[in-house]
Scaffold this motif. Sequence first.
Motif, PDB file in Angstrom:
ATOM      1  N   ALA A  68     -44.062  32.949 -24.170  1.00 28.35           N
ATOM      2  CA  ALA A  68     -44.485  33.330 -22.818  1.00 28.35           C
ATOM      3  C   ALA A  68     -44.622  32.122 -21.907  1.00 28.35           C
ATOM      4  N   ILE A  69     -45.275  31.078 -22.379  1.00 29.80           N
ATOM      5  CA  ILE A  69     -45.467  29.923 -21.499  1.00 29.80           C
ATOM      6  C   ILE A  69     -44.158  29.155 -21.290  1.00 29.80           C
ATOM      7  N   LYS A  70     -43.281  29.182 -22.268  1.00 32.56           N
ATOM      8  CA  LYS A  70     -41.975  28.567 -22.087  1.00 32.56           C
ATOM      9  C   LYS A  70     -41.216  29.279 -20.974  1.00 32.56           C
ATOM     10  N   GLU A  71     -41.279  30.595 -20.985  1.00 31.62           N
ATOM     11  CA  GLU A  71     -40.622  31.396 -19.949  1.00 31.62           C
ATOM     12  C   GLU A  71     -41.178  31.066 -18.562  1.00 31.62           C
ATOM     13  N   LEU A  72     -42.489  30.819 -18.486  1.00 35.33           N
ATOM     14  CA  LEU A  72     -43.147  30.577 -17.211  1.00 35.33           C
ATOM     15  C   LEU A  72     -43.142  29.109 -16.800  1.00 35.33           C
ATOM     16  N   GLY A  73     -42.590  28.245 -17.627  1.00 37.86           N
ATOM     17  CA  GLY A  73     -42.524  26.822 -17.297  1.00 37.86           C
ATOM     18  C   GLY A  73     -43.844  26.098 -17.443  1.00 37.86           C
ATOM     19  N   ILE A  74     -44.724  26.617 -18.287  1.00 38.36           N
ATOM     20  CA  ILE A  74     -46.059  26.045 -18.492  1.00 38.36           C
ATOM     21  C   ILE A  74     -46.034  25.110 -19.697  1.00 38.36           C
ATOM     22  N   THR A  75     -46.651  23.946 -19.562  1.00 34.76           N
ATOM     23  CA  THR A  75     -46.715  22.980 -20.653  1.00 34.76           C
ATOM     24  C   THR A  75     -47.816  23.354 -21.647  1.00 34.76           C
ATOM     25  N   LEU A  76     -47.495  23.271 -22.928  1.00 32.33           N
ATOM     26  CA  LEU A  76     -48.504  23.451 -23.966  1.00 32.33           C
ATOM     27  C   LEU A  76     -49.165  22.112 -24.238  1.00 32.33           C
ATOM     28  N   VAL A  77     -50.456  22.030 -23.989  1.00 28.20           N
ATOM     29  CA  VAL A  77     -51.239  20.841 -24.305  1.00 28.20           C
ATOM     30  C   VAL A  77     -52.001  21.141 -25.591  1.00 28.20           C
ATOM     31  N   ALA A  78     -51.665  20.414 -26.637  1.00 27.21           N
ATOM     32  CA  ALA A  78     -52.186  20.717 -27.969  1.00 27.21           C
ATOM     33  C   ALA A  78     -53.425  19.889 -28.294  1.00 27.21           C
ATOM     34  N   TYR A  79     -54.579  20.570 -28.355  1.00 20.24           N
ATOM     35  CA  TYR A  79     -55.768  19.840 -28.801  1.00 20.24           C
ATOM     36  C   TYR A  79     -55.896  19.969 -30.318  1.00 20.24           C
ATOM     37  N   SER A  80     -56.650  19.070 -30.910  1.00 16.57           N
ATOM     38  CA  SER A  80     -56.800  18.989 -32.368  1.00 16.57           C
ATOM     39  C   SER A  80     -55.458  19.011 -33.084  1.00 16.57           C
ATOM     40  N   PRO A  81     -54.484  18.197 -32.642  1.00 22.77           N
ATOM     41  CA  PRO A  81     -53.169  18.207 -33.289  1.00 22.77           C
ATOM     42  C   PRO A  81     -53.191  17.623 -34.697  1.00 22.77           C
ATOM     43  N   LEU A  82     -54.324  17.034 -35.084  1.00 26.13           N
ATOM     44  CA  LEU A  82     -54.489  16.520 -36.441  1.00 26.13           C
ATOM     45  C   LEU A  82     -55.557  17.319 -37.188  1.00 26.13           C
ATOM     46  N   SER A  83     -55.803  18.540 -36.698  1.00 24.06           N
ATOM     47  CA  SER A  83     -56.829  19.404 -37.294  1.00 24.06           C
ATOM     48  C   SER A  83     -58.145  18.644 -37.454  1.00 24.06           C
ATOM     49  N   ARG A  84     -58.607  18.116 -36.332  1.00 30.82           N
ATOM     50  CA  ARG A  84     -59.854  17.353 -36.258  1.00 30.82           C
ATOM     51  C   ARG A  84     -59.869  16.177 -37.233  1.00 30.82           C
ATOM     52  N   GLY A  85     -58.741  15.507 -37.302  1.00 25.64           N
ATOM     53  CA  GLY A  85     -58.651  14.296 -38.108  1.00 25.64           C
ATOM     54  C   GLY A  85     -58.317  14.520 -39.561  1.00 25.64           C
ATOM     55  N   PHE A  86     -58.312  15.770 -40.009  1.00 24.92           N
ATOM     56  CA  PHE A  86     -58.077  16.033 -41.435  1.00 24.92           C
ATOM     57  C   PHE A  86     -56.682  15.556 -41.853  1.00 24.92           C
ATOM     58  N   ILE A  87     -55.669  15.839 -41.006  1.00 22.01           N
ATOM     59  CA  ILE A  87     -54.294  15.517 -41.376  1.00 22.01           C
ATOM     60  C   ILE A  87     -54.044  14.006 -41.366  1.00 22.01           C
ATOM     61  N   SER A  88     -54.967  13.239 -40.805  1.00 25.57           N
ATOM     62  CA  SER A  88     -54.795  11.777 -40.801  1.00 25.57           C
ATOM     63  C   SER A  88     -54.819  11.199 -42.210  1.00 25.57           C
ATOM     64  N   GLY A  89     -55.468  11.914 -43.135  1.00 21.89           N
ATOM     65  CA  GLY A  89     -55.579  11.413 -44.500  1.00 21.89           C
ATOM     66  C   GLY A  89     -56.754  10.477 -44.718  1.00 21.89           C
ATOM     67  N   GLU A  90     -57.513  10.235 -43.645  1.00 21.78           N
ATOM     68  CA  GLU A  90     -58.651   9.317 -43.764  1.00 21.78           C
ATOM     69  C   GLU A  90     -59.825   9.951 -44.518  1.00 21.78           C
ATOM     70  N   LEU A  91     -59.935  11.272 -44.447  1.00 22.32           N
ATOM     71  CA  LEU A  91     -61.040  11.965 -45.113  1.00 22.32           C
ATOM     72  C   LEU A  91     -60.636  12.341 -46.524  1.00 22.32           C
ATOM     73  N   ARG A  92     -61.404  11.900 -47.485  1.00 23.25           N
ATOM     74  CA  ARG A  92     -61.086  12.198 -48.890  1.00 23.25           C
ATOM     75  C   ARG A  92     -62.152  13.063 -49.559  1.00 23.25           C
ATOM     76  N   LYS A  93     -63.372  13.033 -49.031  1.00 23.64           N
ATOM     77  CA  LYS A  93     -64.431  13.868 -49.594  1.00 23.64           C
ATOM     78  C   LYS A  93     -65.425  14.243 -48.500  1.00 23.64           C
ATOM     79  N   PHE A  94     -66.103  15.346 -48.708  1.00 24.51           N
ATOM     80  CA  PHE A  94     -67.028  15.887 -47.714  1.00 24.51           C
ATOM     81  C   PHE A  94     -68.058  14.855 -47.293  1.00 24.51           C
ATOM     82  N   GLU A  95     -68.471  14.029 -48.237  1.00 25.08           N
ATOM     83  CA  GLU A  95     -69.520  13.033 -47.955  1.00 25.08           C
ATOM     84  C   GLU A  95     -69.059  11.964 -46.978  1.00 25.08           C
TER      85      GLU A  95
END
Length: 323
Positions: free
Chosen positions: A188-215
């Motif tokens: 829908a937004i592609k059709e309307l020419g609207i830009t998708l601005v992606a927040y949390s593109p690293l799933s709040r830092g999880f995908i960075s690999g820096e977090l290894r344990k809950f602690e």
Amino acid sequence: MKTRNLGNSDLVVSSLGLGLMGMSPGIYGETNDDESIRTIHRALDLGVTLLDTADVYGNGHNEELLGRALKGRREQAVIATKFAFGPNFEGINGHPDYVKKAADESLRRLGVDYIDLYYQHRVDPNVPIEETVGAMAELVKAGKVRYLGLSEASAATVRRAHAVHPISALQTEYSLWSREIEDEILPAIKELGITLVAYSPLSRGFISGELRKFEDLEASDVRRYLPRFQGDNFQKNVDLVDKIKEVAQEKNCTPSQLALAWTIANGALPIPGTKRVKYLEENAASVDVELTTEDLALIEAVSPKNEVYGGRYADAQLDTLDQ
């Protein structure tokens, strides 16, 4: 830094922005204003122009911080901010009178004459979107706002809003681990020419690999209360990240850079958040990671759509309310 046009506007912005939410206390652990300002300045030095804040982040602190950082450098930045939530994310208000009041307060805290991109942070289910966007459009006419955006809005709502006034950006969570919008909203937004601005593109830092344990999470870090970071989900998601790491190593980049390059390759403008120069520089370099069709297929294989363990939020108010 590579650039792109923001949808339905004459704004040219960096292909990757900077999310500022974590620079305010009570969100992702301890903060330091001086370090945060250094990070914002470094972003501008690197050509990262799209700076994303909101009135509710730190209950005004975040906008004030950005205003301080931009003293003498306003012309280098594209300021995006949001309204709708009450203090501490309590309640949502889309009434026209509130829209105007919220904008004036944001302008005061930011110390600027206009906002480049003004978002409704969440859709108010009790106020027709036409009324809210109508009030936002009046801000454009008054010169207080240049362009309009929505956040976490459905395809139908975006269409209704766009019929009132051109919408330039839809901000929503989008990452390897959050792809629900691909079925209806993205087309829908592609059709309307609207830009998708992606927040949390690293799933709040999880995908960075820096977090290894809950602690690893500080006691004041809100991620401790999010489903993806709790119980068995944490280790299962760490295992997913390890697979992403292997692909990143083959591309001679970090997991963060690979994930951000993936969002860019899928047409989004990611706004990863950080409060440290080190991670900002790492994230900014992702615009130079070129992904081939084969790379994208491999990423899809190791991190299939919706394989992540746990939802985005524990609080339904923060999740997509606009159905």
